[in-house]
Design a protein around this motif. Structure first.
Motif, mmCIF file in Angstrom:
data_model
loop_
_atom_site.group_PDB
_atom_site.id
_atom_site.type_symbol
_atom_site.label_atom_id
_atom_site.label_comp_id
_atom_site.label_asym_id
_atom_site.label_seq_id
_atom_site.Cartn_x
_atom_site.Cartn_y
_atom_site.Cartn_z
ATOM 1 N N PRO A 98 -15.358 27.649 -52.844
ATOM 2 C CA PRO A 98 -16.594 27.241 -53.513
ATOM 3 C C PRO A 98 -17.173 25.988 -52.857
ATOM 4 O O PRO A 98 -16.453 25.034 -52.566
ATOM 5 C CB PRO A 98 -16.143 26.959 -54.948
ATOM 6 C CG PRO A 98 -14.699 26.607 -54.836
ATOM 7 C CD PRO A 98 -14.156 27.343 -53.652
ATOM 8 N N LEU A 99 -18.478 26.032 -52.610
ATOM 9 C CA LEU A 99 -19.201 24.874 -52.102
ATOM 10 C C LEU A 99 -20.197 24.444 -53.165
ATOM 11 O O LEU A 99 -20.180 24.950 -54.285
ATOM 12 C CB LEU A 99 -19.908 25.241 -50.794
ATOM 13 C CG LEU A 99 -19.003 25.793 -49.679
ATOM 14 C CD1 LEU A 99 -19.848 26.283 -48.518
ATOM 15 C CD2 LEU A 99 -18.014 24.734 -49.218
ATOM 16 N N ARG A 100 -21.071 23.552 -52.831
ATOM 17 C CA ARG A 100 -22.064 23.114 -53.820
ATOM 18 C C ARG A 100 -23.143 24.180 -53.963
ATOM 19 O O ARG A 100 -24.030 24.306 -53.118
ATOM 20 C CB ARG A 100 -22.682 21.787 -53.380
ATOM 21 C CG ARG A 100 -21.684 20.633 -53.389
ATOM 22 C CD ARG A 100 -22.352 19.357 -52.933
ATOM 23 N NE ARG A 100 -21.410 18.232 -52.917
ATOM 24 C CZ ARG A 100 -21.717 17.016 -52.501
ATOM 25 N NH1 ARG A 100 -22.943 16.752 -52.049
ATOM 26 N NH2 ARG A 100 -20.809 16.061 -52.528
ATOM 27 N N GLY A 101 -23.042 24.963 -55.039
ATOM 28 C CA GLY A 101 -24.069 25.961 -55.318
ATOM 29 C C GLY A 101 -23.951 27.232 -54.498
ATOM 30 O O GLY A 101 -24.836 28.093 -54.563
ATOM 31 N N ARG A 102 -22.871 27.380 -53.728
ATOM 32 C CA ARG A 102 -22.686 28.620 -52.972
ATOM 33 C C ARG A 102 -21.196 28.784 -52.674
ATOM 34 O O ARG A 102 -20.374 27.983 -53.121
ATOM 35 C CB ARG A 102 -23.518 28.614 -51.687
ATOM 36 C CG ARG A 102 -23.175 27.528 -50.688
ATOM 37 C CD ARG A 102 -24.189 27.490 -49.554
ATOM 38 N NE ARG A 102 -23.774 26.599 -48.475
ATOM 39 C CZ ARG A 102 -23.897 25.294 -48.467
ATOM 40 N NH1 ARG A 102 -24.448 24.691 -49.519
ATOM 41 N NH2 ARG A 102 -23.485 24.577 -47.437
ATOM 42 N N PHE A 103 -20.860 29.822 -51.893
ATOM 43 C CA PHE A 103 -19.463 30.113 -51.580
ATOM 44 C C PHE A 103 -19.330 30.409 -50.090
ATOM 45 O O PHE A 103 -20.223 30.988 -49.468
ATOM 46 C CB PHE A 103 -18.970 31.326 -52.382
ATOM 47 C CG PHE A 103 -18.972 31.096 -53.859
ATOM 48 C CD1 PHE A 103 -17.854 30.603 -54.504
ATOM 49 C CD2 PHE A 103 -20.113 31.364 -54.612
ATOM 50 C CE1 PHE A 103 -17.864 30.378 -55.875
ATOM 51 C CE2 PHE A 103 -20.139 31.154 -55.977
ATOM 52 C CZ PHE A 103 -19.003 30.650 -56.607
ATOM 53 N N ARG A 104 -18.188 30.001 -49.530
ATOM 54 C CA ARG A 104 -17.881 30.330 -48.142
ATOM 55 C C ARG A 104 -16.738 31.359 -48.136
ATOM 56 O O ARG A 104 -15.708 31.164 -48.775
ATOM 57 C CB ARG A 104 -17.478 29.083 -47.367
ATOM 58 C CG ARG A 104 -17.116 29.370 -45.892
ATOM 59 C CD ARG A 104 -16.882 28.079 -45.137
ATOM 60 N NE ARG A 104 -18.126 27.315 -45.017
ATOM 61 C CZ ARG A 104 -18.192 25.984 -44.977
ATOM 62 N NH1 ARG A 104 -17.079 25.265 -45.066
ATOM 63 N NH2 ARG A 104 -19.358 25.367 -44.853
ATOM 64 N N LEU A 105 -16.953 32.457 -47.419
ATOM 65 C CA LEU A 105 -15.958 33.503 -47.302
ATOM 66 C C LEU A 105 -15.393 33.476 -45.894
ATOM 67 O O LEU A 105 -16.151 33.538 -44.918
ATOM 68 C CB LEU A 105 -16.564 34.884 -47.586
ATOM 69 C CG LEU A 105 -17.078 35.128 -49.015
ATOM 70 C CD1 LEU A 105 -18.532 34.658 -49.148
ATOM 71 C CD2 LEU A 105 -16.985 36.601 -49.379
ATOM 72 N N HIS A 106 -14.076 33.382 -45.790
ATOM 73 C CA HIS A 106 -13.413 33.295 -44.492
ATOM 74 C C HIS A 106 -12.901 34.678 -44.097
ATOM 75 O O HIS A 106 -12.170 35.325 -44.854
ATOM 76 C CB HIS A 106 -12.262 32.286 -44.554
ATOM 77 C CG HIS A 106 -12.708 30.896 -44.855
ATOM 78 N ND1 HIS A 106 -13.149 30.018 -43.882
ATOM 79 C CD2 HIS A 106 -12.817 30.223 -46.049
ATOM 80 C CE1 HIS A 106 -13.486 28.861 -44.443
ATOM 81 N NE2 HIS A 106 -13.297 28.963 -45.753
ATOM 82 N N THR A 107 -13.272 35.134 -42.922
ATOM 83 C CA THR A 107 -12.843 36.430 -42.403
ATOM 84 C C THR A 107 -12.321 36.250 -40.978
ATOM 85 O O THR A 107 -12.584 35.213 -40.348
ATOM 86 C CB THR A 107 -14.012 37.448 -42.390
ATOM 87 O OG1 THR A 107 -14.811 37.228 -41.220
ATOM 88 C CG2 THR A 107 -14.877 37.329 -43.634
ATOM 89 N N PRO A 108 -11.599 37.241 -40.437
ATOM 90 C CA PRO A 108 -11.148 37.131 -39.040
ATOM 91 C C PRO A 108 -12.299 37.048 -38.051
ATOM 92 O O PRO A 108 -12.106 36.616 -36.910
ATOM 93 C CB PRO A 108 -10.334 38.421 -38.840
ATOM 94 C CG PRO A 108 -9.936 38.847 -40.209
ATOM 95 C CD PRO A 108 -11.063 38.433 -41.096
ATOM 96 N N LYS A 109 -13.480 37.452 -38.468
ATOM 97 C CA LYS A 109 -14.645 37.434 -37.588
ATOM 98 C C LYS A 109 -15.471 36.163 -37.755
ATOM 99 O O LYS A 109 -16.550 36.039 -37.176
ATOM 100 C CB LYS A 109 -15.518 38.658 -37.870
ATOM 101 C CG LYS A 109 -14.782 39.983 -37.668
ATOM 102 C CD LYS A 109 -15.633 41.166 -38.078
ATOM 103 C CE LYS A 109 -14.851 42.472 -37.945
ATOM 104 N NZ LYS A 109 -15.638 43.652 -38.379
ATOM 105 N N GLY A 110 -14.970 35.248 -38.559
ATOM 106 C CA GLY A 110 -15.699 34.010 -38.809
ATOM 107 C C GLY A 110 -16.035 33.845 -40.276
ATOM 108 O O GLY A 110 -15.756 34.719 -41.099
ATOM 109 N N ALA A 111 -16.638 32.718 -40.611
ATOM 110 C CA ALA A 111 -17.003 32.425 -41.993
ATOM 111 C C ALA A 111 -18.457 32.803 -42.246
ATOM 112 O O ALA A 111 -19.293 32.777 -41.341
ATOM 113 C CB ALA A 111 -16.787 30.945 -42.297
ATOM 114 N N LEU A 112 -18.736 33.186 -43.479
ATOM 115 C CA LEU A 112 -20.120 33.405 -43.894
ATOM 116 C C LEU A 112 -20.286 32.836 -45.291
ATOM 117 O O LEU A 112 -19.306 32.615 -46.011
ATOM 118 C CB LEU A 112 -20.484 34.891 -43.847
ATOM 119 C CG LEU A 112 -19.680 35.863 -44.711
ATOM 120 C CD1 LEU A 112 -20.334 36.063 -46.066
ATOM 121 C CD2 LEU A 112 -19.573 37.207 -44.002
ATOM 122 N N GLU A 113 -21.531 32.590 -45.661
ATOM 123 C CA GLU A 113 -21.807 31.969 -46.953
ATOM 124 C C GLU A 113 -22.695 32.855 -47.803
ATOM 125 O O GLU A 113 -23.474 33.663 -47.281
ATOM 126 C CB GLU A 113 -22.454 30.593 -46.750
ATOM 127 C CG GLU A 113 -21.502 29.594 -46.091
ATOM 128 C CD GLU A 113 -22.110 28.206 -45.971
ATOM 129 O OE1 GLU A 113 -23.246 27.995 -46.462
ATOM 130 O OE2 GLU A 113 -21.442 27.329 -45.383
#
Length: 451
Positions: free
Chosen positions: A245-260
């Motif tokens: 969880p970030l401020r007002g959004r979420f970061r998803l970690h995958t083997p291909k990189g992170a996305l929000e």
């Protein structure tokens, strides 16, 4: 950055993504496996059409039918068979009584005729016509059925049927969560038998082929249509390794990189959802991990002969010494699932037996089938499918636990859940849960937008 990230490409996640697309939202669907569909696994090989997971939905629940209609898929019913199926009890296969409503009798004449029950068992079941309503808001399936219809009806009929739906041992299933319609019948009609008799009218019958449906190319054809409609917004073979969880959004970690993303729909099995929520929602994690699941497996065996089988299949009552919980005679249940002159038999296993490797599962299924047939048979093909998470078991108090889970999620606004562990294990309920999660995500985004 997407507005919504949907994690999980089973029918819950696909339904959520479709609802987001319909609403014009920006979304991504991430699936750990290279294939979509979750527990829906359809395979065509060697002239056979095999379902690894569920093989049907029901006509009287509209969610899957409406999806199919939207994609131009025509449903097919089961082949008419009388009796529709059998229950193996005390070493003999007995026809399932006609006129069932879910797992209880809805035809008094069928109850009177069935060899599954002794005369005292039938008379005890008829006592239901005189008994008062129960006082509990929720109770276990075994307790409820024995109170209304007696222990023999439970052991001989209800337990094998309910075990076929939920797997594992059905004794402790919550009536309120797993069979709310039966609970409502008692409240509305007092007599469960009379309530079932009235409620089953217009639902279609097992015997006539009007209760269950699939598609000519199996349930996987609907998975394919949904995936095609979502196009490049679907990322298969992309497991989510962490959720932050970030401020007002979420970061998803995958083997291909992170996305929000601004919101997240977790449409994975409960154990995977718990793993993603563990770092920041300990109470939700504990509630998810506390939901019991029974591992499940299926084995489909193909034979180059017409086996002497009747009905759509066989359920096995407890105490018969079989490791298989039931069989489906697939070639007799559905049209065009096996070449002419061949037989296709599907075995269902749950609990410890379902933890075996694929080769051992096939061996156990064949042994039990040979035992039932009383002769040697040799399959030309064997297809085994394992589901380690299996089926959730809705224990008494399940819906209250789901309410607590939703309250716990409020500590991380923007996270929503979908899956068969919430409010129903059937495909219609899974589709409904996906759409509901998408609607909640859209409502959250609307509220989160600055005025």
């Amino acid at each position: 950055m997407a507005q919504v990230a949907v994690v999980g490409g089973g029918w819950g996640g696909l339904s959520a993504a479709l609802a987001l697309k319909e609403a014009g939202a920006d979304f991504l669907l991430l699936e750990a496996s290279p294939r979509l569909g979750g527990k829906v696994r359809t395979l065509r090989q060697g002239g056979f059409l095999v379902e690894g997971g569920p093989d049907a939905s029901v006509h009287y629940k509209r969610e899957v039918l409406e999806l199919a209609q939207a994609f131009g898929l025509e449903p097919i019913g089961t082949l008419p068979q009388r009796p529709s199926a059998y229950i193996l009890r005390k070493g003999r296969a007995h026809p399932i009584p006609e006129g069932l409503f879910q797992v209880v009798p809805g035809d008094l004449r069928a109850v009177a005729k069935t060899p599954l029950l002794s005369l005292p068992g039938k008379l005890r079941a008829l006592l239901d016509l005189l008994l008062p309503r129960g006082a509990k808001e929720d109770e276990a399936l075994k307790e409820f059925v024995e109170r209304r219809l007696g222990p023999e009806v439970y052991r001989a009929l209800v337990a094998p049927l309910a075990g076929g739906i939920y797997g594992g041992e059905p004794d402790a299933l919550s009536m309120k969560a797993a069979f709310p319609q039966l609970l409502e019948l008692e409240r509305r009609h007092r007599s469960l038998l009379l309530g079932a008799l009235r409620a089953r009218r217009g639902r279609g019958s097992r015997e006539g082929g009007g209760l269950f449906f699939s598609f000519p190319e199996g349930l996987g054809s609907l998975t394919q249509r949904m995936a095609e409609a979502l196009g490049e917004r679907v990322l298969p073979a992309t497991p989510v390794l962490g959720l932050e969880p970030l401020r007002g959004r979420f970061r998803l970690h995958t083997p291909k990189g992170a996305l929000e993303a601004e919101a997240v729909v977790l449409a994975t099995p409960a154990p995977q959802a718990a793993g993603l929520l563990r770092p920041f929602l300990p109470e939700a994690t504990a509630l998810l991990n506390g939901l019991p699941h029974a591992p499940a497996a299926t084995v489909s065996l193909a034979f180059p002969e017409e086996l002497p089988l009747e009905g759509h299949g066989l359920l096995v009552a407890a105490g018969e010494g079989y490791r298989v919980r039931g069989f489906t005679w697939t070639h007799k249940k559905w049209p065009h699932r096996a070449p002419e002159g061949f037989s296709l038999v599907r075995a269902y296993l749950s609990g410890e037996a379902a933890r075996l490797g694929e080769a051992e599962l096939a061996r156990v299924a064949l042994e039990d089938l040979r035992r039932f047939l009383g002769r040697e048979v040799r399959p030309s093909h064997a297809f085994a499918f394992r589901f380690p998470e299996g089926m959730p078991s809705y224990r008494v108090g399940h819906l209250e636990r789901v309410e607590r889970l939703e309250m716990a999620l409020l500590k991380a606004p923007g996270v929503f859940l979908a899956g068969n562990y919430l409010e129903g294990v059937g495909l219609p309920e899974v589709v409904r849960s996906g759409r509901r999660a998408a609607e909640r995500a859209l409502a959250y985004l609307a509220l989160a937008q600055p005025s």
